[in-house]
Structure formats: structure tokens, C-alpha cells
Scaffold this active site. Structure first.
Site, short mmCIF file in Angstrom:
data_model
loop_
_atom_site.label_atom_id
_atom_site.label_comp_id
_atom_site.label_asym_id
_atom_site.label_seq_id
_atom_site.Cartn_x
_atom_site.Cartn_y
_atom_site.Cartn_z
N SER A 11 0.95 -1.29 0.11
CA SER A 11 0.02 0.04 0.19
C SER A 11 0.97 1.15 0.00
CB SER A 11 -0.91 -0.19 1.27
OG SER A 11 -0.13 0.13 2.39
N LYS A 12 0.23 2.37 -0.05
CA LYS A 12 0.92 3.64 0.04
C LYS A 12 1.93 3.84 0.81
CE LYS A 12 -2.40 6.35 -3.08
NZ LYS A 12 -3.34 7.35 -2.70
N ARG A 13 1.69 3.31 2.30
CA ARG A 13 2.47 3.49 3.28
C ARG A 13 3.85 2.97 3.12
NH1 ARG A 13 2.52 -0.59 6.98
NH2 ARG A 13 1.17 -2.46 6.38
#
Length: 471
Positions: A237-239
Site C-alpha cells: 500500500s501507499k505506506r
């Protein structure tokens, strides 16, 4: 029948690395078998689909070099065809209108969950005549008996019992067709023989196969590839950092490096790590894709990218480097030949962004010396060699690498120093840091005026520190 695959992203965001890997696997499978590759934009989610996302997907596909033979096709332009198929199913009694209100469906679901049952529609409207004029959806009449057997090219044999599948909605109240219906019609009309997609679609497959059989059509072959995880084992994911394909481009990753890295996420050929696109086509087999999820490793991607930067044509590297220099406020035309700069820096950078940053000194003066390098090399002992180098450089007639190299050697010999005691202070003075190409090339590309100006700056910096320490 010749092989035909498709990549069918939904334009509700950018093309992420998971989608790019699916696109690559589908492309390789088609090319391996002499088939065709179709790009289809599944834009029926009218609220979330955007033109910006469509353009981003097309741009990413072009950047990656995954050329498609047909398309892009847009589902929003095929509503008449979907409705034609829905009418056919209604006419055969294989679909029906359902007017169950939202409240009834929510109560049904809550009751099933309380009884620890799998939530599913209870076929309430199957035998009911619903007026076409009142609000309703269209549901597919799923078989109640038997099983759907999927011979998945990655996961092997998967069996789904029909009594565990409910009557899914194929057209919403607003008249728009749903995903499972549009995909079936598109794959059928486009002659798709092999569907390669993420394993989050596994549970859609038996539903789609049942619709195809209701239309008296043979389903394609399916391959469901596992998801990609982050370094920590959680879903990517973006994290975890960049997940958009174009973000990697902006970070200075080469498209061939990203493709090489993605093909190894779930597929392997012995212990080989590096593959050209032609080698991928020759060696790739969808049946060799692992069933287990793969973890994304940014360090491995950077290692592969550095390999490709080293191997690439300096002229191409310079072309890709130019806009990155522009982002640093540098006009590459106002300084040394960027191709030559790229040639000298190819061994030194993991990304093109890093190459731009470590090459900026060739084009403009820096504000400060790198602290660690200055502390180590710009000491009082460096005053004499720097002063002598400056004097010799100022009067040098030909500013070429060989003559510059001889100057450094001459100063070292005249002062009885090894080369490093002259070259390293000089490098820090001119480049601002302890690492750069060979000192002769560094001086040549930086130019006489800039070199003399920066040596003066270094001498002043050392003298100031000497005075501070003396007081």
C-alpha cells in the site's frame, strides 16, 4: 485457436505495481504463444472512474513498453451490447427482476451473520413477477446444483459448489451493468482465451463461468496470480512508499529495470535475476508462477536499476536525465555535454534522480561542502597542495583530462605527497563531496573558471577554520 489475453484495469486511480505485474504476465503469455494482447478499460464505475486515471494508465503502459494489439476498449461505450445480453438471459428465464428493497436485504444479511451463515441472497424474487416499471435490479439465476471446476493455470484445480453461489446482480437499479456481467461479455466478444488476473478475483470466476455457460459459450482458461506484499508482510500500500508505476519513473527507475523486477515477483528461472525483455518472452511460463504472495523489496529493485543504468547507452541516459536536471533548476545546455556526464556517472548512481543530484556540481556552484568530506579533506595540510594546484591550473594552456592529470601528479611529486593527498582535497573543493568521477575528468567537465573559483572558496574555508582554531 490462437492465444489472446487482456489487461483490464479500472480507471479509479493510477496503475500500481500489482496491476503492472499482471499486465506484464498477460503480455508475456501472449507474446510467448504468438498471440494477441488486448487493453480494456473497465470504466463502468461512473462515480470513481476519471479521465485523469485513464490517461495515467495509458501513459504507464507506454512507458513500460507493453504494447497492445487491440484497444483500448472502453466498457462505457458498450452498454447497448451488455443490455442485449441481459435481455437474452431474461428471455431464456436465466435472469429475473428483483425489487427487494434495501432494508429487506440488510435485514437478511444481518440475520445470516447472526446465525454464522455465509451472507447470500435468498432468491426471494425468483418466482415473483416484478413489473418492469417499478425500481428493480436484474439478477442472474445461478444453478442450485452441481459444481464449477476451475483448472487454474497457477493455483491448480479449484472446485466451487453452486449452492454456495447466490443470484448475483447483473444490472443495477439505475440501469448500469455490473462487473461480472460486463467482463463475461467483453471476454466473449473479444475472443479472450486466457484470463490472467489477481487472485482477489478467484471468487468471481465461478460466477462468470456460470453466465458463460448460460449463454452456451465455453469459458476461457484462468490464471490467478498472488498479491504483492510490502517488506513487512502486509499487503502493498501507499505506506510502503511508491506503488504507482509513474512514481517509480519520477524516482529515476528505468522501465526495463521495473519490468525485470516485477517478473521476478512470483516467477523464476533457476537462480537468474536479470532478464532482457526477449529473454522474458522466451522463458516465461504462467504455470511456473508461485501460488504464494511475493514481498516487494525496494533494495533489490535499486540493485537491478543500477545494473541497467551501467549497461545503458549514455546518450539514452542523458535524454532521460535531462528533465531531471531541469527539475533541479539546471539547463544542461549551459555546461558540459550531458552525454559525457552520464557516461562518467553511470557506475555511481542507483537511480537517475540520484545521478542528477550528484551531477549538479558540473553545472552550478554549491552552497556548502559536504560536512563529513570537508572535515576529513579540507584541513590545514591541504592548503599548500591546493594553492599550488590552483596556480598551475590558472596557467594551463589546454584544459583536457590528460593535461589536468599531469598537473595533479606534478604537484604531488613536488610536495612529496601521494596522489590522494592532492586529489581528494581538490575533489572536495571542486565537487563539494568526496566522491566524483576521476579527478582529471571532474576538472575537465567542471571547467576552468568554476574550478578556480571553487578552489578559492575551499582555501578561504580552510583559512577561516585555521584562524578559528588558533584564536
Amino acid at each position: 485457436m490462437s492465444t489472446k489475453t487482456r489487461f483490464a484495469p479500472s480507471p479509479t486511480g493510477y496503475l500500481h505495481v500489482g496491476g503492472a505485474r499482471t499486465a506484464l504476465f498477460s503480455w508475456l503469455h501472449a507474446r510467448k504463444h504468438g498471440g494477441k494482447y488486448v487493453l480494456r478499460i473497465e470504466d463502468t464505475d461512473l462515480q470513481r472512474s476519471t479521465t485523469e486515471s485513464i490517461n495515467a494508465i495509458l501513459e504507464a503502459m507506454t512507458w513500460l513498453g507493453l504494447d497492445y494489439d487491440e484497444g483500448p476498449f472502453y466498457q462505457t461505450r458498450r452498454f447497448d451490447r451488455y443490455n442485449e445480453v441481459i435481455d437474452e438471459l431474461l428471455g431464456k428465464g436465466l435472469a429475473y427482476r428483483c425489487s427487494c428493497p434495501k432494508e429487506r436485504l440488510e435485514a437478511l444479511r444481518e440475520g445470516q451473520l447472526e446465525r454464522k451463515e455465509k451472507p447470500r441472497y435468498d432468491e426471494h424474487c425468483r418466482g415473483t413477477l416484478v413489473d418492469a416499471g417499478e425500481p428493480h435490479v436484474i439478477r442472474f439465476r445461478n444453478p442450485n446444483e452441481g459444481s464449477v471446476i476451475v483448472d487454474d493455470m497457477v493455483r491448480g484445480k479449484i472446485v466451487f459448489r453452486n449452492d454456495e453461489l447466490d443470484d448475483l446482480i447483473i444490472r443495477r437499479t439505475d440501469g448500469s451493468p455490473t462487473y461480472n456481467l460486463t467482463v463475461v461479455v467483453d471476454d466473449l466478444d473479444m475472443g479472450i482465451t486466457d484470463v490472467i488476473r489477481g487472485d482477489d478475483h478467484v471468487n468471481n470466476t465461478p460466477r462468470q463461468i456460470n453466465i458463460l455457460r448460460a449463454l452456451d459459450k465455453e469459458p476461457p482458461r484462468y490464471a490467478h496470480v498472488p498479491m504483492i506484499l510490502g517488506d513487512d508482510g502486509a499487503r502493498l500500500s501507499k505506506r510502503h512508499g511508491a506503488i504507482s508505476v509513474m512514481e517509480y519513473r519520477n524516482q529515476g527507475i528505468l522501465p526495463e529495470a521495473l519490468l525485470n523486477y516485477l517478473v521476478r515477483l512470483g516467477w523464476s528461472h533457476g537462480d537468474d535475476e536479470l532478464f532482457t525483455l526477449d529473454e522474458m518472452v522466451e522463458l516465461f511460463d504462467i504455470g511456473d508462477v508461485n501460488r504464494a504472495a511475493s514481498a516487494f523489496n525496494t533494495e533489490k529493485l535499486l540493485w537491478i536499476n543500477q545494473h541497467y543504468i551501467k549497461q545503458d547507452d549514455p546518450a539514452r541516459i542523458a535524454r532521460l536525465l535531462s528533465p531531471l536536471m531541469g527539475e533541479l533548476g539546471i539547463d544542461p545546455a549551459e555546461g558540459p555535454d550531458l552525454v559525457e556526464v552520464a557516461r562518467q556517472q553511470q557506475e555511481r548512481a542507483k537511480t537517475l534522480v540520484e545521478m542528477a543530484e550528484i551531477s549538479a556540481f558540473f553545472y552550478r556552484d554549491f552552497d556548502e561542502f559536504e560536512q563529513k568530506a570537508a572535515k576529513k579533506h579540507l584541513k590545514a595540510a591541504a592548503l599548500e597542495p591546493l594553492q599550488e594546484v590552483r596556480e598551475r591550473l590558472a596557467t594551463l594552456e589546454e584544459w583536457d583530462a590528460e593535461k589536468l592529470h599531469q598537473v595533479v601528479i606534478a604537484v604531488a611529486e613536488s610536495l612529496g605527497l601521494n596522489m590522494g593527498k592532492v586529489a581528494q582535497p581538490l575533489r572536495v573543493a571542486v565537487a563539494g563531496r568526496a566522491a566524483s568521477p576521476g579527478i582529471d575528468v571532474t576538472l575537465q567537465l567542471t571547467g576552468r573558471e568554476a574550478c578556480l573559483r571553487r578552489i578559492d572558496k575551499a582555501l578561504a574555508w580552510i583559512n577561516k577554520r585555521v584562524d578559528e582554531n588558533a584564536s
